[in-house]
Design a protein around this motif. Structure first.
Motif, PDB file in Angstrom:
ATOM      1  N   ASP A 117       0.889  -1.122   0.034  1.00 52.26           N
ATOM      2  CA  ASP A 117      -0.188  -0.234   0.025  1.00 52.26           C
ATOM      3  C   ASP A 117       0.818   1.449  -0.073  1.00 52.26           C
ATOM      4  OD1 ASP A 117       0.893   0.264   2.413  1.00 52.26           O
ATOM      5  OD2 ASP A 117      -1.018  -0.235   4.066  1.00 52.26           O
ATOM      6  N   HIS A 118       2.389   1.186  -0.036  1.00 49.33           N
ATOM      7  CA  HIS A 118       2.595   2.200  -0.240  1.00 49.33           C
ATOM      8  C   HIS A 118       3.001   2.688   1.157  1.00 49.33           C
ATOM      9  CE1 HIS A 118       3.851   0.573  -4.341  1.00 49.33           C
ATOM     10  NE2 HIS A 118       2.518   1.263  -4.377  1.00 49.33           N
ATOM     11  N   ARG A 119       2.579   2.679   1.799  1.00 44.23           N
ATOM     12  CA  ARG A 119       2.554   3.518   3.785  1.00 44.23           C
ATOM     13  C   ARG A 119       3.826   3.349   4.518  1.00 44.23           C
ATOM     14  NH1 ARG A 119      -3.619   2.155   6.112  1.00 44.23           N
ATOM     15  NH2 ARG A 119      -4.401   2.836   4.198  1.00 44.23           N
ATOM     16  N   ASP A 120       4.977   2.292   4.046  1.00 50.05           N
ATOM     17  CA  ASP A 120       6.489   2.377   3.463  1.00 50.05           C
ATOM     18  C   ASP A 120       7.339   2.683   3.475  1.00 50.05           C
ATOM     19  OD1 ASP A 120       8.632   1.123   5.174  1.00 50.05           O
ATOM     20  OD2 ASP A 120       7.861  -0.571   5.525  1.00 50.05           O
ATOM     21  N   PRO A 121       7.734   4.260   3.570  1.00 51.70           N
ATOM     22  CA  PRO A 121       8.564   4.588   2.726  1.00 51.70           C
ATOM     23  C   PRO A 121       9.968   3.914   2.626  1.00 51.70           C
ATOM     24  CG  PRO A 121       8.273   6.030   4.347  1.00 51.70           C
ATOM     25  CD  PRO A 121       7.132   5.009   4.255  1.00 51.70           C
ATOM     26  N   SER A 122      10.114   3.459   3.300  1.00 53.25           N
ATOM     27  CA  SER A 122      11.872   2.293   3.260  1.00 53.25           C
ATOM     28  C   SER A 122      11.502   1.792   2.825  1.00 53.25           C
ATOM     29  CB  SER A 122      11.702   2.635   5.077  1.00 53.25           C
ATOM     30  OG  SER A 122      11.186   1.969   6.037  1.00 53.25           O
ATOM     31  N   VAL A 127      13.314  -0.584  -2.925  1.00 54.43           N
ATOM     32  CA  VAL A 127      13.384  -1.429  -3.936  1.00 54.43           C
ATOM     33  C   VAL A 127      13.515  -0.388  -4.931  1.00 54.43           C
ATOM     34  CG1 VAL A 127      11.049  -2.579  -5.095  1.00 54.43           C
ATOM     35  CG2 VAL A 127      10.996  -2.819  -2.814  1.00 54.43           C
ATOM     36  N   LEU A 128      13.312   0.038  -4.666  1.00 50.41           N
ATOM     37  CA  LEU A 128      13.533   1.326  -5.915  1.00 50.41           C
ATOM     38  C   LEU A 128      15.249   1.341  -6.258  1.00 50.41           C
ATOM     39  CD1 LEU A 128      11.115   5.133  -5.379  1.00 50.41           C
ATOM     40  CD2 LEU A 128      11.501   3.602  -7.228  1.00 50.41           C
ATOM     41  N   ASP A 129      15.648   1.658  -5.144  1.00 52.13           N
ATOM     42  CA  ASP A 129      16.948   0.881  -4.921  1.00 52.13           C
ATOM     43  C   ASP A 129      17.792   0.494  -6.126  1.00 52.13           C
ATOM     44  OD1 ASP A 129      17.548   3.546  -3.654  1.00 52.13           O
ATOM     45  OD2 ASP A 129      18.087   2.671  -1.319  1.00 52.13           O
ATOM     46  N   ARG A 130      16.637  -1.260  -5.615  1.00 55.88           N
ATOM     47  CA  ARG A 130      17.096  -2.162  -6.642  1.00 55.88           C
ATOM     48  C   ARG A 130      16.635  -2.258  -7.589  1.00 55.88           C
ATOM     49  NH1 ARG A 130      13.498  -6.517  -4.012  1.00 55.88           N
ATOM     50  NH2 ARG A 130      14.408  -8.105  -5.594  1.00 55.88           N
ATOM     51  N   PHE A 131      15.940  -1.661  -8.056  1.00 58.49           N
ATOM     52  CA  PHE A 131      14.757  -0.498  -8.898  1.00 58.49           C
ATOM     53  C   PHE A 131      16.432   0.282 -10.303  1.00 58.49           C
ATOM     54  CE2 PHE A 131      10.756  -2.083  -9.775  1.00 58.49           C
ATOM     55  CZ  PHE A 131      10.767  -2.391 -10.742  1.00 58.49           C
ATOM     56  N   THR A 167      10.078   6.970  -9.453  1.00 55.81           N
ATOM     57  CA  THR A 167      10.639   7.983  -8.039  1.00 55.81           C
ATOM     58  C   THR A 167      10.091   9.440  -7.867  1.00 55.81           C
ATOM     59  OG1 THR A 167      13.165   6.796  -8.822  1.00 55.81           O
ATOM     60  CG2 THR A 167      13.074   9.081  -7.832  1.00 55.81           C
ATOM     61  N   ALA A 168       9.424  10.021  -9.259  1.00 56.67           N
ATOM     62  CA  ALA A 168       9.009  11.401  -8.471  1.00 56.67           C
ATOM     63  C   ALA A 168       7.527  11.091  -7.905  1.00 56.67           C
ATOM     64  CB  ALA A 168       8.381  11.986  -9.700  1.00 56.67           C
ATOM     65  N   GLY A 169       6.911   9.767  -7.047  1.00 57.30           N
ATOM     66  CA  GLY A 169       6.251   9.900  -6.450  1.00 57.30           C
ATOM     67  C   GLY A 169       5.496   8.946  -7.344  1.00 57.30           C
ATOM     68  N   TRP A 171       3.918   6.008  -8.663  1.00 54.53           N
ATOM     69  CA  TRP A 171       3.665   5.086  -7.844  1.00 54.53           C
ATOM     70  C   TRP A 171       3.417   3.692  -9.318  1.00 54.53           C
ATOM     71  CZ3 TRP A 171       6.818   5.866  -5.198  1.00 54.53           C
ATOM     72  CH2 TRP A 171       6.267   6.404  -3.622  1.00 54.53           C
ATOM     73  N   GLU A 172       2.535   4.388  -9.928  1.00 58.66           N
ATOM     74  CA  GLU A 172       1.925   3.403 -11.091  1.00 58.66           C
ATOM     75  C   GLU A 172       3.022   3.155 -12.172  1.00 58.66           C
ATOM     76  OE1 GLU A 172       1.050   7.304 -12.098  1.00 58.66           O
ATOM     77  OE2 GLU A 172       0.442   5.753 -10.612  1.00 58.66           O
ATOM     78  N   GLU A 173       4.364   3.919 -11.923  1.00 55.57           N
ATOM     79  CA  GLU A 173       4.927   3.883 -13.494  1.00 55.57           C
ATOM     80  C   GLU A 173       6.397   2.663 -13.358  1.00 55.57           C
ATOM     81  OE1 GLU A 173       5.119   5.559 -16.612  1.00 55.57           O
ATOM     82  OE2 GLU A 173       2.703   6.404 -16.097  1.00 55.57           O
ATOM     83  N   LEU A 174       5.779   1.906 -12.096  1.00 59.69           N
ATOM     84  CA  LEU A 174       6.983   0.867 -12.243  1.00 59.69           C
ATOM     85  C   LEU A 174       6.082  -0.775 -13.256  1.00 59.69           C
ATOM     86  CD1 LEU A 174       8.963   1.347  -8.657  1.00 59.69           C
ATOM     87  CD2 LEU A 174       9.396   1.407 -11.268  1.00 59.69           C
ATOM     88  N   ALA A 175       5.191  -0.693 -12.602  1.00 61.45           N
ATOM     89  CA  ALA A 175       4.445  -1.707 -12.889  1.00 61.45           C
ATOM     90  C   ALA A 175       3.175  -1.992 -13.437  1.00 61.45           C
ATOM     91  CB  ALA A 175       4.790  -2.905 -12.279  1.00 61.45           C
ATOM     92  N   ASP A 176       2.270  -0.494 -13.208  1.00 62.87           N
ATOM     93  CA  ASP A 176       0.846  -0.563 -13.441  1.00 62.87           C
ATOM     94  C   ASP A 176      -0.145   0.170 -14.217  1.00 62.87           C
ATOM     95  OD1 ASP A 176       0.203  -2.823 -11.240  1.00 62.87           O
ATOM     96  OD2 ASP A 176       1.308  -1.115  -9.789  1.00 62.87           O
ATOM     97  N   SER A 177       0.811   0.202 -15.387  1.00 65.14           N
ATOM     98  CA  SER A 177       0.310   1.505 -16.388  1.00 65.14           C
ATOM     99  C   SER A 177       0.979   1.341 -17.464  1.00 65.14           C
ATOM    100  CB  SER A 177       0.994   3.012 -16.269  1.00 65.14           C
ATOM    101  OG  SER A 177       1.654   3.256 -16.684  1.00 65.14           O
TER     102      SER A 177
END
Length: 200
Positions: A117-122, A127-131, A167-169, A171-177
């Motif tokens: 749910d993207h409520r855990d920024p850490s 995951v973004l670092d891995r991307f 990265t700018a927020g 979220w759908e731009e990684l896997a959901d659009s």
């Protein structure tokens, strides 16, 4: 070098049915240029438009013409060995990308997989670092492909842009659009198969 008509024809082959906006993003051409090429291709009987949904697709003749032209492009550029070698690099990375998308969409909570749910920024930051690390290695594969056939250069740009939006927020731009990192990567996969004449 691929002409704009082949770029549009090839984009339709790789993404399937699509509208002007998606075809413009895929090819790097402006929407008016894409539309002009589509009209010419339609007159030639190679593409057709679904007026109800405003989308285009290849006809049977279009698929046949595309296959001939892509094979000729690969042959004239003597690019098959280089594209095949880069495809091997792609296949090494592909399972990792799928795992990354899963890690972005799901996470473990007390041993149970739940939707992220993207409520855990850490967690998201990890995951973004891995991307970002993955993208550096994907860029090397894309650069190899672009050296062999310049039309492949568009993928590196599109992947970097999708990661930047995520990265700018967005979220759908990684896997959901339809413009997400995962979708662009899947288009690259299809492009490699089509270019090399490898059936799915």
């Amino acid at each position: 070098m691929s002409g704009p008509d082949l770029l549009v024809l090839h984009a339709l082959r790789c993404v399937g049915t699509a509208g002007l906006t998606r075809l413009a993003a895929t090819t790097g051409l402006g929407e008016p240029d894409v539309e002009s090429e589509l009209i010419d291709l339609a007159v030639a009987g190679l593409v057709t438009r679904n007026a109800d949904f405003g989308v285009w697709s290849l006809t049977g003749s279009g698929r046949a013409a595309h296959a001939q032209r892509i094979a000729a492009e690969l042959e004239s550029a003597a690019a098959r060995p280089a594209v095949a070698a880069a495809f091997d690099g792609f296949l090494v990375l592909n399972p990792e990308l799928l795992d990354l998308c899963t890690a972005w969409q799901l996470r473990s909570a007390d041993g149970v997989m739940i939707a992220n749910d993207h409520r855990d920024p850490s967690y998201d930051a990890r995951v973004l670092d891995r991307f970002a690390d993955f993208d550096r290695r994907a860029a090397a594969v894309c650069a190899e492909l672009a050296s062999a056939l310049p039309r492949f250069g568009r993928y590196q740009t599109r992947l970097a842009e999708a990661l930047g939006r995520a990265t700018a927020g967005k979220w759908e731009e990684l896997a959901d659009s339809t413009s997400s990192y995962h979708v662009v990567w899947a288009e690259l996969h299809e492009d490699l198969l089509v270019t090399l004449g490898i059936p799915r």
